[in-house]
Design a protein around this motif. Structure first.
Motif, mmCIF file in Angstrom:
data_model
loop_
_atom_site.group_PDB
_atom_site.id
_atom_site.type_symbol
_atom_site.label_atom_id
_atom_site.label_comp_id
_atom_site.label_asym_id
_atom_site.label_seq_id
_atom_site.Cartn_x
_atom_site.Cartn_y
_atom_site.Cartn_z
ATOM 1 N N VAL A 293 0.856 -1.186 0.000
ATOM 2 C CA VAL A 293 0.000 0.000 0.000
ATOM 3 C C VAL A 293 0.893 1.237 0.000
ATOM 4 N N ASN A 294 0.645 2.116 -0.977
ATOM 5 C CA ASN A 294 1.386 3.378 -1.128
ATOM 6 C C ASN A 294 2.895 3.166 -1.289
ATOM 7 N N SER A 295 3.256 2.033 -1.871
ATOM 8 C CA SER A 295 4.666 1.763 -2.179
ATOM 9 C C SER A 295 4.736 0.566 -3.127
ATOM 10 N N PHE A 296 5.888 0.428 -3.761
ATOM 11 C CA PHE A 296 6.175 -0.813 -4.498
ATOM 12 C C PHE A 296 7.154 -1.620 -3.665
ATOM 13 N N GLY A 297 7.008 -2.915 -3.609
ATOM 14 C CA GLY A 297 7.988 -3.717 -2.886
ATOM 15 C C GLY A 297 7.597 -5.172 -2.834
ATOM 16 N N GLU A 298 8.477 -5.943 -2.221
ATOM 17 C CA GLU A 298 8.227 -7.389 -2.082
ATOM 18 C C GLU A 298 8.204 -7.776 -0.615
ATOM 19 N N GLY A 299 8.119 -6.789 0.298
ATOM 20 C CA GLY A 299 8.344 -7.115 1.701
ATOM 21 C C GLY A 299 9.836 -7.289 1.911
ATOM 22 N N ASP A 300 10.228 -8.061 2.919
ATOM 23 C CA ASP A 300 11.664 -8.298 3.111
ATOM 24 C C ASP A 300 11.876 -9.743 3.568
ATOM 25 N N ILE A 301 13.043 -10.011 4.086
ATOM 26 C CA ILE A 301 13.384 -11.391 4.426
ATOM 27 C C ILE A 301 12.435 -11.968 5.495
ATOM 28 N N THR A 302 11.803 -11.092 6.273
ATOM 29 C CA THR A 302 10.932 -11.584 7.360
ATOM 30 C C THR A 302 9.528 -11.929 6.877
ATOM 31 N N THR A 303 9.213 -11.578 5.602
ATOM 32 C CA THR A 303 7.834 -11.790 5.137
ATOM 33 C C THR A 303 7.802 -12.825 4.011
ATOM 34 N N PRO A 304 6.793 -13.710 4.015
ATOM 35 C CA PRO A 304 6.747 -14.754 2.986
ATOM 36 C C PRO A 304 6.527 -14.177 1.595
ATOM 37 N N PHE A 305 7.169 -14.793 0.592
ATOM 38 C CA PHE A 305 7.054 -14.335 -0.792
ATOM 39 C C PHE A 305 6.626 -15.506 -1.672
ATOM 40 N N GLY A 306 5.531 -15.311 -2.387
ATOM 41 C CA GLY A 306 5.065 -16.350 -3.301
ATOM 42 C C GLY A 306 3.724 -15.937 -3.864
ATOM 43 N N GLY A 307 3.208 -16.753 -4.787
ATOM 44 C CA GLY A 307 2.054 -16.267 -5.529
ATOM 45 C C GLY A 307 0.775 -17.042 -5.322
ATOM 46 N N TYR A 308 -0.323 -16.367 -5.668
ATOM 47 C CA TYR A 308 -1.623 -17.002 -5.840
ATOM 48 C C TYR A 308 -1.713 -17.448 -7.303
ATOM 49 N N LYS A 309 -2.750 -18.160 -7.611
ATOM 50 C CA LYS A 309 -3.090 -18.572 -8.981
ATOM 51 C C LYS A 309 -1.842 -19.154 -9.697
ATOM 52 N N GLN A 310 -1.619 -18.734 -10.952
ATOM 53 C CA GLN A 310 -0.516 -19.376 -11.687
ATOM 54 C C GLN A 310 0.836 -18.716 -11.420
ATOM 55 N N SER A 311 0.916 -17.972 -10.326
ATOM 56 C CA SER A 311 2.211 -17.402 -9.924
ATOM 57 C C SER A 311 2.912 -18.258 -8.888
ATOM 58 N N GLY A 312 2.202 -19.162 -8.272
ATOM 59 C CA GLY A 312 2.887 -19.901 -7.212
ATOM 60 C C GLY A 312 2.176 -21.168 -6.820
ATOM 61 N N PHE A 313 2.939 -22.064 -6.202
ATOM 62 C CA PHE A 313 2.385 -23.357 -5.831
ATOM 63 C C PHE A 313 3.232 -23.958 -4.719
ATOM 64 N N GLY A 314 2.596 -24.374 -3.682
ATOM 65 C CA GLY A 314 3.235 -25.292 -2.743
ATOM 66 C C GLY A 314 4.052 -24.713 -1.616
ATOM 67 N N GLY A 315 4.261 -23.418 -1.558
ATOM 68 C CA GLY A 315 5.067 -22.913 -0.438
ATOM 69 C C GLY A 315 5.490 -21.488 -0.663
ATOM 70 N N ARG A 316 6.316 -21.014 0.195
ATOM 71 C CA ARG A 316 6.760 -19.624 0.140
ATOM 72 C C ARG A 316 8.275 -19.551 0.300
ATOM 73 N N ASP A 317 8.895 -18.565 -0.359
ATOM 74 C CA ASP A 317 10.285 -18.230 -0.080
ATOM 75 C C ASP A 317 10.290 -17.141 0.995
ATOM 76 N N ASN A 318 11.439 -16.954 1.596
ATOM 77 C CA ASN A 318 11.638 -15.919 2.644
ATOM 78 C C ASN A 318 10.803 -16.205 3.905
ATOM 79 N N SER A 319 11.245 -15.594 5.006
ATOM 80 C CA SER A 319 10.583 -15.677 6.317
ATOM 81 C C SER A 319 10.737 -17.092 6.899
ATOM 82 N N VAL A 320 10.236 -17.296 8.100
ATOM 83 C CA VAL A 320 10.325 -18.635 8.697
ATOM 84 C C VAL A 320 9.495 -19.640 7.907
ATOM 85 N N HIS A 321 8.513 -19.153 7.115
ATOM 86 C CA HIS A 321 7.685 -20.085 6.332
ATOM 87 C C HIS A 321 8.502 -20.782 5.248
#
Ligand SMILES: NC(=O)C1=CN([C@@H]2O[C@H](COP(=O)(O)OP(=O)(O)OC[C@H]3O[C@@H](n4cnc5c(N)ncnc54)[C@H](O)[C@@H]3O)[C@@H](O)[C@H]2O)C=CC1
Ligand code: BAL
Length: 499
Positions: free
Chosen positions: A447-475
């Protein structure tokens, strides 16, 4: 990070020793076939090195050595704090060799030295350190069972992981995968993208110096069909984690189904919307974010904001400010620390991006390509969200602009895509911000910025952007571990025992 001068970077480049072998069982070796492939500097077209072109036979050896290392516990059964110490030593060695890694990354990928020095290398080091630090702080559980039982729920490393990397962030994606995998105790077989193999090989060498036991980190260079598919189909690999295109990612589901049902984690493409509402505050700041989202890393970024969905009342002013900010994204020699846009990764990818530019009818800004795989920051108005430029992942510095008249229409268009990786929404209306963040089907909404979060936040996609898990964060740790229940009977007599 102190930046050096262009001449100093050129001097490092001229004196680099480039690794060229596969890295298996702690040492460099040629491909079993003896074949090699050329890796080139996309900014000049000049050859950098001939790298071992591996195949299924090499994958088999790497997996055998990774399995041996996993089963005898030389890494997997170390105390987590011992694994932490080795990974932190690796991070320190990378810090000591940061300029060299940055130059190698820039030469191999066309990325700017500025980004390599200020983002790719430091974030890679931070990522490895973060997962290393986390590993002895993630606790197993005791379940709330009855007095007659005690049940432990423990996380065990999954075994041998196959890690498939893209070319857009060669070092950082390596770290996103090996950070949690090695911290968890897995052994890994890594396949870098054929375009960008060098830095992964160098990191493997540094990992040995840091004390990583042999066989734990293996790097098998080569093509997708020759190395990627054999990894996907291997009967003794327990999971694969892939970052790359949606088309290739989906193949790993078939490979898994047709082999040993290995776990599959996919981080794939995106056609990420940036919504700018008519009440967005400070359009100049918004424009800076939109430009950064669209053109950073030459748009070769799965999270790039490649669709600007803008309210008609602010469109003209926003485009003006975007043009102003985009001028600062100059195209030039990637080794010049003043350059903000380097070369695209390869001639083939350059041709693909140019083919999209040819389809652009209403170019508002840029639109030109230059020899040496350079493309200017480009803004294109499209008639609607059905336009090819609004639907397909271009993976270059091309921002498609779609005009809307209200919030609901903006959200509908944002969601009208097969992808769901990232999105951003610019508005001063807190209800629109929160309703929008909830309604957009994407793994990360800013919100009000561009970004991907950081190492502490999970990164991955919905729909055809992602499947099965997340990169980054404890997840991220979940991908590389599996849960085991250990159920212990404490009952004293036979009646209690069968209750
Ligand atoms: N989401 C992302 O992060 C990325 C998206 N892309 C998109 O993909 C397009 C094509 O780029 P590519 O380099 O061809 O991406 P890709 O998705 O085909 O490559 C990613 C990795 O998969 C491997 N691979 C390729 N074909 C394979 C196969 N049949 N079986 C197993 N492994 C295979 C590659 O060698 C590489 O290591 C780009 O134009 C871009 O649109 C590319 C790189 C990263
Ligand atoms: N932006 C990080 C992940 C990727 O582009 O592949």
């Amino acid at each position: 990070m102190t930046l050096l001068t262009q001449d100093e970077y050129k001097s490092i480049a001229a004196n680099l020793g480039l690794p060229t072998g596969a890295f298996i069982d702690g040492k460099f070796c040629p491909a079993a076939s003896g074949k090699t492939f050329e890796t080139v500097n996309p900014a000049t077209g000049g050859k950098l090195a001939d790298i071992a072109a591996c195949g299924a036979e090499d994958v088999d050896v790497a997996v055998e050595k990774a399995r041996e290392a996993f089963d005898d516990g030389r890494w997997s059964r170390l105390h987590p704090s011992e694994r932490k110490d080795v990974l932190i030593r690796l991070a320190k060695l990378m810090t000591r060799n940061a300029h060299e890694l940055a130059v190698m990354e820039s030469l191999d990928s066309g990325k700017t030295i500025y980004d390599c020095e200020t983002v790719d290398v430091p974030e890679t080091i931070h990522c490895l350190k973060w997962h290393a630090e986390a590993i002895d702080k993630i606790y197993d559980q005791v379940s709330p069972a009855s007095d007659d039982h005690i049940a432990m729920v423990v996380r065990e490393p999954i075994g041998v992981a196959g890690l498939l990397l893209p070319w857009n962030f060669p070092l950082l994606m390596l770290a996103w995968k090996i950070g949690p995998a090695l911290a968890a105790g897995c052994s890994v077989v890594v396949k870098p993208a054929a375009e960008t193999t060098l830095t992964a090989l160098r990191v493997a060498e540094l990992a040995m110096e840091a004390g990583l036991p042999r066989g734990v980190l293996n790097i098998v260079p080569g093509g997708g069909a020759e190395v990627g598919e054999p990894i996907g189909r291997h009967m003794d690999i327990d999971m694969v984690s892939f970052t790359g295109s949606t088309v290739t990612g989906k193949k790993f589901l078939s490979y898994s189904a047709e082999s040993n049902a290995k776990e599959v984690v996919l981080e794939m493409g995106g056609k990420n919307p940036a919504i700018v509402m008519d009440d967005a505050e400070n359009l100049d700041r918004v424009a800076a974010h939109v430009v950064n989202g669209a053109f950073w890393n030459m748009g070769e970024n799965c999270s790039a904001s490649s669709r600007l969905i803008v309210h008609k009342d602010v469109k003209a002013e926003l485009l003006e400010r975007i043009a102003h900010h985009a001028k600062q994204w100059n195209v030039g020699d990637p080794l010049d620390p003043e350059t903000r846009m380097g070369a695209l990764v390869s001639r083939a990818h350059f041709d693909k991006v140019c083919s999209y530019l040819e389809q652009a009818d209403n170019v508002v800004l840029g639109g030109k390509a230059h020899d040496g795989a350079f493309v200017e920051a480009t803004v294109v108005e499209v008639p609607g969200n059905d336009a090819v430029l609004a639907r397909e992942e271009i993976f270059g510095p091309v921002l498609s602009v779609i005009e809307v008249t209200g919030f609901d229409e903006a959200i509908r268009i944002a969601n009208d895509t097969d992808y769901g990786l990232c999105a951003s929404i610019f508005t001063a209306n807190v209800k629109h911000a929160i309703r929008g963040a909830r309604a957009i089907r994407a793994g990360t909404v800013t919100v009000n910025s561009f970004g991907e979060g950081d190492i502490t936040t999970p990164f991955g996609g919905y729909k055809q952007s992602g499947f099965g898990g997340r990169d980054n964060s404890v997840h991220a740790h979940d991908q590389y571990t599996q849960l085991k229940t250990i159920w212990i009977d404490l009952a004293e007599d036979a009646d209690e025992a069968v209750d």
